[in-house]
Design an enzyme around this catalytic site. Structure first.
Site, mmCIF file in Angstrom:
data_model
loop_
_atom_site.group_PDB
_atom_site.id
_atom_site.type_symbol
_atom_site.label_atom_id
_atom_site.label_comp_id
_atom_site.label_asym_id
_atom_site.label_seq_id
_atom_site.Cartn_x
_atom_site.Cartn_y
_atom_site.Cartn_z
ATOM 1 N N ASP A 55 0.884 -1.170 0.000
ATOM 2 C CA ASP A 55 0.000 0.000 0.000
ATOM 3 C C ASP A 55 0.918 1.214 0.000
ATOM 4 O OD1 ASP A 55 -1.528 2.219 0.706
ATOM 5 O OD2 ASP A 55 -2.899 1.047 1.931
ATOM 6 N N ASN A 82 2.690 3.371 -10.665
ATOM 7 C CA ASN A 82 1.438 3.383 -11.427
ATOM 8 C C ASN A 82 0.200 3.560 -10.539
ATOM 9 O OD1 ASN A 82 -0.435 2.388 -13.772
ATOM 10 N ND2 ASN A 82 -0.814 0.969 -12.066
ATOM 11 N N TYR A 151 -7.213 15.618 -8.608
ATOM 12 C CA TYR A 151 -6.472 14.724 -9.507
ATOM 13 C C TYR A 151 -5.455 15.498 -10.345
ATOM 14 C CZ TYR A 151 -5.725 10.984 -12.933
ATOM 15 O OH TYR A 151 -5.160 10.027 -13.749
ATOM 16 N N LYS A 155 -1.261 15.192 -10.180
ATOM 17 C CA LYS A 155 -0.403 14.777 -11.301
ATOM 18 C C LYS A 155 0.576 15.889 -11.670
ATOM 19 C CE LYS A 155 -2.164 10.604 -11.902
ATOM 20 N NZ LYS A 155 -1.417 9.396 -11.543
ATOM 21 N N THR A 186 -10.347 1.440 -18.106
ATOM 22 C CA THR A 186 -10.083 0.773 -16.828
ATOM 23 C C THR A 186 -11.189 1.226 -15.887
ATOM 24 O OG1 THR A 186 -8.795 2.636 -16.029
ATOM 25 C CG2 THR A 186 -7.573 0.903 -17.185
HETATM 26 N N1 LIG Z 1 -7.344 5.185 -17.190
HETATM 27 C C1 LIG Z 1 -6.971 6.322 -17.749
HETATM 28 O O1 LIG Z 1 -7.585 6.801 -18.708
HETATM 29 C C2 LIG Z 1 -5.754 7.047 -17.223
HETATM 30 C C3 LIG Z 1 -5.353 8.214 -17.893
HETATM 31 C C4 LIG Z 1 -4.224 8.896 -17.458
HETATM 32 C C5 LIG Z 1 -3.512 8.402 -16.370
HETATM 33 N N2 LIG Z 1 -3.932 7.287 -15.725
HETATM 34 C C6 LIG Z 1 -3.126 6.825 -14.584
HETATM 35 O O2 LIG Z 1 -2.742 5.486 -14.794
HETATM 36 C C7 LIG Z 1 -2.545 4.823 -13.545
HETATM 37 C C8 LIG Z 1 -3.309 3.518 -13.542
HETATM 38 O O3 LIG Z 1 -4.688 3.819 -13.681
HETATM 39 P P1 LIG Z 1 -5.812 2.788 -14.161
HETATM 40 O O4 LIG Z 1 -6.603 3.479 -15.172
HETATM 41 O O5 LIG Z 1 -5.216 1.456 -14.432
HETATM 42 O O6 LIG Z 1 -6.711 2.753 -12.834
HETATM 43 P P2 LIG Z 1 -7.411 1.587 -12.020
HETATM 44 O O7 LIG Z 1 -7.883 0.491 -12.889
HETATM 45 O O8 LIG Z 1 -8.367 2.307 -11.130
HETATM 46 O O9 LIG Z 1 -6.195 0.997 -11.154
HETATM 47 C C9 LIG Z 1 -5.610 1.739 -10.135
HETATM 48 C C10 LIG Z 1 -4.672 0.825 -9.379
HETATM 49 O O10 LIG Z 1 -4.066 1.594 -8.316
HETATM 50 C C11 LIG Z 1 -4.196 0.828 -7.117
HETATM 51 N N3 LIG Z 1 -4.120 1.638 -5.908
HETATM 52 C C12 LIG Z 1 -4.961 2.615 -5.488
HETATM 53 N N4 LIG Z 1 -4.569 3.070 -4.285
HETATM 54 C C13 LIG Z 1 -3.460 2.358 -3.934
HETATM 55 C C14 LIG Z 1 -2.599 2.348 -2.811
HETATM 56 N N5 LIG Z 1 -2.801 3.149 -1.761
HETATM 57 N N6 LIG Z 1 -1.537 1.507 -2.804
HETATM 58 C C15 LIG Z 1 -1.323 0.676 -3.844
HETATM 59 N N7 LIG Z 1 -2.115 0.603 -4.928
HETATM 60 C C16 LIG Z 1 -3.174 1.452 -4.964
HETATM 61 C C17 LIG Z 1 -5.535 0.106 -7.282
HETATM 62 O O11 LIG Z 1 -5.625 -0.940 -6.346
HETATM 63 P P3 LIG Z 1 -7.059 -1.524 -5.836
HETATM 64 O O12 LIG Z 1 -7.476 -2.544 -6.885
HETATM 65 O O13 LIG Z 1 -6.746 -2.131 -4.517
HETATM 66 O O14 LIG Z 1 -8.018 -0.367 -5.761
HETATM 67 C C18 LIG Z 1 -5.395 -0.353 -8.719
HETATM 68 O O15 LIG Z 1 -4.574 -1.491 -8.783
HETATM 69 C C19 LIG Z 1 -3.009 5.817 -12.477
HETATM 70 O O16 LIG Z 1 -1.893 6.470 -11.917
HETATM 71 C C20 LIG Z 1 -3.861 6.796 -13.264
HETATM 72 O O17 LIG Z 1 -3.910 8.074 -12.643
HETATM 73 C C21 LIG Z 1 -5.036 6.591 -16.131
#
Ligand SMILES: NC(=O)c1ccc[n+]([C@@H]2O[C@H](COP(=O)([O-])OP(=O)(O)OC[C@H]3O[C@@H](n4cnc5c(N)ncnc54)[C@H](OP(=O)(O)O)[C@@H]3O)[C@@H](O)[C@H]2O)c1
Length: 229
Positions: A55, A82, A151, A155, A186
């Site tokens: 975490d 990530n 958010y 970032k 996601t």
């Molecule tokens: N999706 C997009 O369009 C997008 C665009 C730009 C940037 N991003 C960035 O890409 C990254 C991944 O996003 P995603 O879209 O894959 O999101 P996601 O599916 O919501 O996954 C987020 C991940 O972060 C984990 N997490 C949250 N809090 C945590 C903590 N305290 N310690 C460890 N792990 C933690 C979650 O774990 P749990 O399963 O336990 O909740 C999950 O594994 C993020 O940094 C996001 O800001 C995403």
């Protein structure tokens, strides 16, 4: 040569999970980490990664991760920060509870910084390391608009962390970059996003596997296309 070792945070699902699969495909040993033990165990078993409960909001977890990595592998070649949360969807900056901003920073900024600080000495000692901070175009000052204050600010702060650490690690063999995966399907990105997790993960993998003369202190999308801060 020994297999390179990568640690990805928040890799039990989404973009992090896709990046884990891609790095395994490139012959890396992958530490698939996340905060929920069951989810981490299941995801790691599915693809043959090493599970690590981590975490990122817990200070002692970063130190425990360093101890685990040292004992198990003796090195870490790539750290992919990530893990991320988006807590203020649909809320105006004028109304977002400051407490939600703080909780966002705990994961998106302090979590990434904690791990980078914890693993940088090992990377400097081995004169090789790649630190990838998964940012977002939402953190770009140049592209800023209304909403998503927590958010976006987190970032933007992560981007500054990237710049400062890259400058301090210049010439050590450790490259630090921020990347934007694009809008990805996601749990965070939602079902309408145009990119698959696999497509979104490409830029993470690109930055995690940069050659010696690769960039540092940059902000990129796609596979190396610079983004304005
Ligand atoms: N999706 C997009 O369009 C997008 C665009 C730009 C940037 N991003 C960035 O890409 C990254 C991944 O996003 P995603 O879209 O894959 O999101 P996601 O599916 O919501 O996954 C987020 C991940 O972060 C984990 N997490 C949250 N809090 C945590 C903590 N305290 N310690 C460890 N792990 C933690 C979650 O774990 P749990 O399963 O336990 O909740 C999950 O594994 C993020 O940094 C996001 O800001 C995403």
């Amino acid at each position: 040569m020994e297999k390179r070792v990568a640690l990805i945070t928040g890799a039990n699902r989404g973009i992090g999970f896709a990046a884990a699969k891609q790095l395994l495909g490139l012959g890396y040993q992958v530490l698939l980490s996340g905060r929920d033990p069951e989810a981490v165990e299941r995801a790691a078993a599915e693809i043959g990664a090493v599970p690590l409960v981590l975490d990122v909001t817990r200070a002692e977890a970063a130190e425990a991760a360093v101890r685990f990595v040292k004992e198990r592998f003796g090195r870490l070649d790539a750290l992919v920060n990530n893990a991320g949360v988006l807590l203020d969807e649909g809320v105006r900056g004028l109304e977002v509870p400051v407490e939600a901003v703080a909780r966002t920073f705990e994961v998106n900024v302090y979590g990434a910084l904690r791990l980078a600080q914890a693993f940088a000495p090992m990377m400097v000692a081995q004169r090789y390391g790649r630190i990838v901070n998964v940012s977002s175009i939402m953190g770009s000052l140049a592209h800023a608009g209304s909403g998503y204050l927590a958010y976006r600010s987190s970032k933007a702060a992560l981007n500054m962390v990237t710049r400062v650490l890259a400058a301090e690690l210049e010439g050590t063999g450790v490259l630090v970059n921020a990347v934007h995966p694009g809008w990805v399907r996601t749990r965070m990105g939602g079902p309408a996003a145009p990119l698959s997790p696999e497509e979104g993960a490409r830029v993470l993998v690109w930055a995690a596997t940069l050659p010696e003369d690769g960039p540092t202190g940059g902000f990129f999308e796609g596979e190396g296309k610079p983004l304005s801060w």
